[in-house]
Structures are given as structure tokens and as C-alpha cells.
Write a protein that holds these residues in place. Structure first.
Motif, mmCIF file in Angstrom:
data_model
loop_
_atom_site.group_PDB
_atom_site.id
_atom_site.type_symbol
_atom_site.label_atom_id
_atom_site.label_comp_id
_atom_site.label_asym_id
_atom_site.label_seq_id
_atom_site.Cartn_x
_atom_site.Cartn_y
_atom_site.Cartn_z
ATOM 1 N N GLN A 16 33.585 -16.386 30.663
ATOM 2 C CA GLN A 16 34.175 -15.512 31.693
ATOM 3 C C GLN A 16 35.394 -14.763 31.164
ATOM 4 N N GLU A 17 36.200 -15.441 30.370
ATOM 5 C CA GLU A 17 37.416 -14.810 29.848
ATOM 6 C C GLU A 17 37.080 -13.687 28.876
ATOM 7 N N ASP A 18 36.042 -13.877 28.068
ATOM 8 C CA ASP A 18 35.599 -12.801 27.170
ATOM 9 C C ASP A 18 35.155 -11.594 27.977
ATOM 10 N N LEU A 19 34.359 -11.835 29.005
ATOM 11 C CA LEU A 19 33.846 -10.734 29.816
ATOM 12 C C LEU A 19 34.971 -10.035 30.576
ATOM 13 N N MET A 20 35.928 -10.769 31.091
ATOM 14 C CA MET A 20 37.067 -10.139 31.777
ATOM 15 C C MET A 20 37.872 -9.280 30.814
ATOM 16 N N ALA A 21 38.012 -9.706 29.560
ATOM 17 C CA ALA A 21 38.723 -8.896 28.562
ATOM 18 C C ALA A 21 37.986 -7.578 28.327
ATOM 19 N N VAL A 22 36.657 -7.619 28.273
ATOM 20 C CA VAL A 22 35.867 -6.404 28.101
ATOM 21 C C VAL A 22 36.046 -5.487 29.304
ATOM 22 N N ILE A 23 35.963 -6.037 30.507
ATOM 23 C CA ILE A 23 36.111 -5.243 31.728
ATOM 24 C C ILE A 23 37.494 -4.600 31.784
ATOM 25 N N ASN A 24 38.523 -5.359 31.469
ATOM 26 C CA ASN A 24 39.883 -4.804 31.472
ATOM 27 C C ASN A 24 40.037 -3.699 30.439
ATOM 28 N N ARG A 66 32.393 3.632 36.505
ATOM 29 C CA ARG A 66 32.053 2.380 37.184
ATOM 30 C C ARG A 66 31.569 1.395 36.136
ATOM 31 N N ILE A 67 31.585 0.125 36.509
ATOM 32 C CA ILE A 67 31.131 -0.911 35.587
ATOM 33 C C ILE A 67 30.112 -1.790 36.295
ATOM 34 N N GLY A 68 28.974 -1.981 35.635
ATOM 35 C CA GLY A 68 27.951 -2.920 36.093
ATOM 36 C C GLY A 68 27.715 -3.958 35.014
ATOM 37 N N LEU A 69 27.119 -5.060 35.389
ATOM 38 C CA LEU A 69 26.868 -6.145 34.443
ATOM 39 C C LEU A 69 25.373 -6.398 34.327
ATOM 40 N N TRP A 70 24.905 -6.609 33.105
ATOM 41 C CA TRP A 70 23.513 -6.955 32.834
ATOM 42 C C TRP A 70 23.565 -8.196 31.973
ATOM 43 N N VAL A 73 31.867 -14.027 36.987
ATOM 44 C CA VAL A 73 32.890 -12.974 36.954
ATOM 45 C C VAL A 73 32.792 -12.082 38.180
ATOM 46 N N ALA A 74 31.585 -11.745 38.601
ATOM 47 C CA ALA A 74 31.400 -10.883 39.777
ATOM 48 C C ALA A 74 31.950 -11.556 41.032
ATOM 49 N N ALA A 75 31.865 -12.868 41.104
ATOM 50 C CA ALA A 75 32.419 -13.588 42.247
ATOM 51 C C ALA A 75 33.945 -13.499 42.267
ATOM 52 N N ARG A 76 34.575 -13.409 41.100
ATOM 53 C CA ARG A 76 36.037 -13.299 41.001
ATOM 54 C C ARG A 76 36.513 -11.875 41.135
ATOM 55 N N ASP A 77 35.703 -10.930 40.673
ATOM 56 C CA ASP A 77 36.131 -9.533 40.567
ATOM 57 C C ASP A 77 34.978 -8.617 40.939
ATOM 58 N N PRO A 78 34.731 -8.499 42.238
ATOM 59 C CA PRO A 78 33.563 -7.698 42.676
ATOM 60 C C PRO A 78 33.796 -6.224 42.390
#
Length: 109
Positions: free
Chosen positions: A70-78, A88-92, A104-109
Motif C-alpha cells: 500500500q505504501e508503494d502504491l500511495m507513493a506512486v499516486i502522490n 485522473r487516476i485509476g487502478l488496475w 488503497v482505494a478504501a483509504r483514498d477514494p
């Protein structure tokens, strides 16, 4: 970061595209994102692929099947949000990447 190619009147312009972040599965890597490029790039959707820690070319030894990733993905999103390149950002996600995406989507929709 794979970006659509603009042609004609739009060539050379700076355009913000929607972006799909590809999250690979356990024992996978960012190379797995090549499966979705033919689908997304022609629709003017960019694709960002990366290696989770402990996978592919990334440092690290721990793979938690989604929790620490999750932390890796949040770093990418940021990073993408601050880059000014995406609208916009979507996740696959696939397998572990799907679990990480849901967390991550549950924390940061």
C-alpha cells in the motif's frame, strides 16, 4: 509512464491524460503492464507501471501480498498527483496488485 501519442493538431501540446496505475501480482513486475497497453493507450489513457518493493528491479526483500505494498502504491499516486501530467487516476491490479488496489482505494477514494 506510458503516454498516448498525440497526432495532427494536438501534436507537441502538453495534455493531461487520465492514468491507470498497473499493480502487478506476486512474482510479477512492471513488465506485466504490457498486457493492457494496447487497450488503454489508443483511448488516450496513460499507463504507469512500477515494481513493488521486493519485486522486479526494486530493492527490498519483503512481500506482504498487499499490506505493505500500500505504501508503494500511495507513493506512486502522490507522485502522479504532483506531476501535473494526469487528470485522473485509476487502478488496475492483478492478484496481489488487486488486493493492494482495494486497500488503497478504501483509504483514498
Amino acid at each position: 509512464h506510458y503516454m498516448p501519442v498525440l497526432e495532427g493538431n494536438r501534436a507537441g501540446q502538453t495534455t493531461k491524460f487520465p492514468c491507470v496505475v498497473y499493480c502487478h501480482g506476486n512474482c510479477g513486475s512492471r513488465v506485466d503492464a504490457s498486457d493492457c497497453l494496447d487497450l488503454l493507450l489508443p483511448q488516450n489513457i496513460s499507463v504507469f507501471a512500477f515494481d513493488f518493493s521486493g519485486s522486479g528491479l526494486s530493492d527490498g526483500e519483503t512481500i506482504s501480498l498487499g499490506y505493505y505494498e500500500q505504501e508503494d502504491l500511495m507513493a506512486v499516486i502522490n507522485f502522479l498527483r504532483s506531476s501535473g501530467l494526469v487528470s485522473r487516476i485509476g487502478l488496475w491490479g492483478r492478484s496481489m496488485g488487486a488486493a493492494t488496489s482495494v486497500l488503497v482505494a478504501a483509504r483514498d477514494p
